[in-house]
Design a protein around this motif. Sequence first.
Motif, PDB file in Angstrom:
ATOM      1  N   PRO A  77       8.893   3.689 -10.444  1.00 36.96           N
ATOM      2  CA  PRO A  77       8.129   2.994  -9.019  1.00 36.96           C
ATOM      3  C   PRO A  77       9.203   3.660  -7.960  1.00 36.96           C
ATOM      4  CG  PRO A  77       9.251   1.379 -10.338  1.00 36.96           C
ATOM      5  CD  PRO A  77       9.034   2.146 -11.243  1.00 36.96           C
ATOM      6  N   ASP A  78      10.207   4.274  -8.278  1.00 34.89           N
ATOM      7  CA  ASP A  78      10.951   4.939  -7.186  1.00 34.89           C
ATOM      8  C   ASP A  78      10.246   6.083  -6.824  1.00 34.89           C
ATOM      9  OD1 ASP A  78      12.489   7.569  -9.188  1.00 34.89           O
ATOM     10  OD2 ASP A  78      11.724   5.786 -10.217  1.00 34.89           O
ATOM     11  N   ALA A  98       4.042  15.404  -5.751  1.00 30.72           N
ATOM     12  CA  ALA A  98       2.462  15.516  -6.306  1.00 30.72           C
ATOM     13  C   ALA A  98       1.831  14.229  -6.089  1.00 30.72           C
ATOM     14  CB  ALA A  98       2.652  15.963  -7.884  1.00 30.72           C
ATOM     15  N   LEU A  99       2.462  13.091  -6.172  1.00 29.85           N
ATOM     16  CA  LEU A  99       1.888  11.788  -5.591  1.00 29.85           C
ATOM     17  C   LEU A  99       1.576  11.836  -4.516  1.00 29.85           C
ATOM     18  CD1 LEU A  99       4.608   9.145  -7.574  1.00 29.85           C
ATOM     19  CD2 LEU A  99       2.234  10.124  -8.404  1.00 29.85           C
ATOM     20  N   ASP A 125       9.360   7.180  -2.698  1.00 32.34           N
ATOM     21  CA  ASP A 125       9.863   8.447  -2.097  1.00 32.34           C
ATOM     22  C   ASP A 125       8.404   9.178  -1.635  1.00 32.34           C
ATOM     23  OD1 ASP A 125      12.333   8.016  -2.770  1.00 32.34           O
ATOM     24  OD2 ASP A 125      12.369   9.641  -4.273  1.00 32.34           O
ATOM     25  N   ALA A 126       7.266   8.950  -2.369  1.00 37.67           N
ATOM     26  CA  ALA A 126       6.084   9.126  -1.914  1.00 37.67           C
ATOM     27  C   ALA A 126       5.450   8.663  -0.689  1.00 37.67           C
ATOM     28  CB  ALA A 126       4.895   9.227  -3.197  1.00 37.67           C
ATOM     29  N   VAL A 127       5.456   7.320  -0.565  1.00 40.19           N
ATOM     30  CA  VAL A 127       5.379   6.934   0.752  1.00 40.19           C
ATOM     31  C   VAL A 127       6.200   7.382   1.810  1.00 40.19           C
ATOM     32  CG1 VAL A 127       5.345   4.715   2.231  1.00 40.19           C
ATOM     33  CG2 VAL A 127       4.577   4.694  -0.409  1.00 40.19           C
ATOM     34  N   SER A 128       7.284   7.747   1.811  1.00 36.49           N
ATOM     35  CA  SER A 128       8.246   8.358   2.687  1.00 36.49           C
ATOM     36  C   SER A 128       7.715   9.694   2.979  1.00 36.49           C
ATOM     37  CB  SER A 128       9.660   8.486   2.102  1.00 36.49           C
ATOM     38  OG  SER A 128      10.725   9.096   3.074  1.00 36.49           O
TER      39      SER A 128
END
Length: 359
Positions: A191-192, A311-312, A196-199
């Motif tokens: 989930p971390d 990549a996410l 980071d992907a949202v950021s």
Amino acid sequence: MMLEAVRGLLSHGSRVVVTCSRTGPLVPVLEELGVDVHVTDVPVIRKSMLSPRGMLHLVRTVASSFPRMRRLIQDVGADVVVANTLTLPFWTLAAKSCGLPAIVYVHEAESSLSVAARTLLTAPLRLASGVVFNSETSRQVCRPRSLERRGRVRVVLNGVAGPPATHPARREIEGPARLVFVGRLSPRKGPDLVIDAVSLLREGGVEATADLVGDVFPGYEWYEDELRARVQELDLEECVSFRGFRSPVWGAIGDADLMVVPSRGDESFGNVVIESLLCARPVIVADHTGLREAASGFESAVQVATNSPEALAQGVRRILQDWSHIRDAAALDATAARARLGTERFHGDFSRAVRELDR
């Protein structure tokens, strides 16, 4: 999947007796199905036992438990014993000592274990009458060659129960794209990486939020603390929400535009991937092991590199840039997932495999 396996056997006319090492939430559910449940304290293989001291303790435990196991098999008048998972090998030994066929239902794919540990864990399969694997991934990890040569192996993909009704994703993405992660909050599940992907998405001008649906194992509270600290560090308190454990999960998935499944560790199969597809939601999947197998053949399942928030984030952009097409593909994938990986198909396939292997 144990519960679905029991349902499958019951639906095809078998009498089922279940034994559990301890009482828990599954016991009343099984009893409601009309299953005779016996709570019997028997040894379960854990990684901590794969050491000289752990093995000594295990031998002592088996010596005291084995007579009870044989007595239970005889008392219930069993015709065949199905051991649920590799970590219960002593039911196979108990069944063979009673002259009964023993079938092992395997849904582990621990390729990260050492060769010695994996060999030790899979060694009891040589005594089994047959093995049912929940995926090709699990079969490839275990490779019971002698059973395969004798045609005593079956692969029955997991059957996943879908939502009561399927509602398409919203037609237009107005406002932030809504992401959801469903699973255990653990480093293995990643989930971390979602945080980071949202950021990264927001830094690149893409509005996005994420719901983290799940809880931690006792003793892993430190990891949730780290996740919350990371959210604060990236100034994402208004964008990332911790929703806790939810059952059923259909409402949480249905409220989202897409799901993210970023697991770092090996997975025998990706049930959560299928849950997203059954809800007609596109899903971004780490491209490895059973997750790859679950996502295969579904256009709205986008596979990306493992352990990479970049990549996410790119996967999210790819879906949003082609939203109309991906949304329509997700609706078609929901129908295909119900046919290929629904519980009704699983019930028939599993009970058929058990009947074929107990001969």
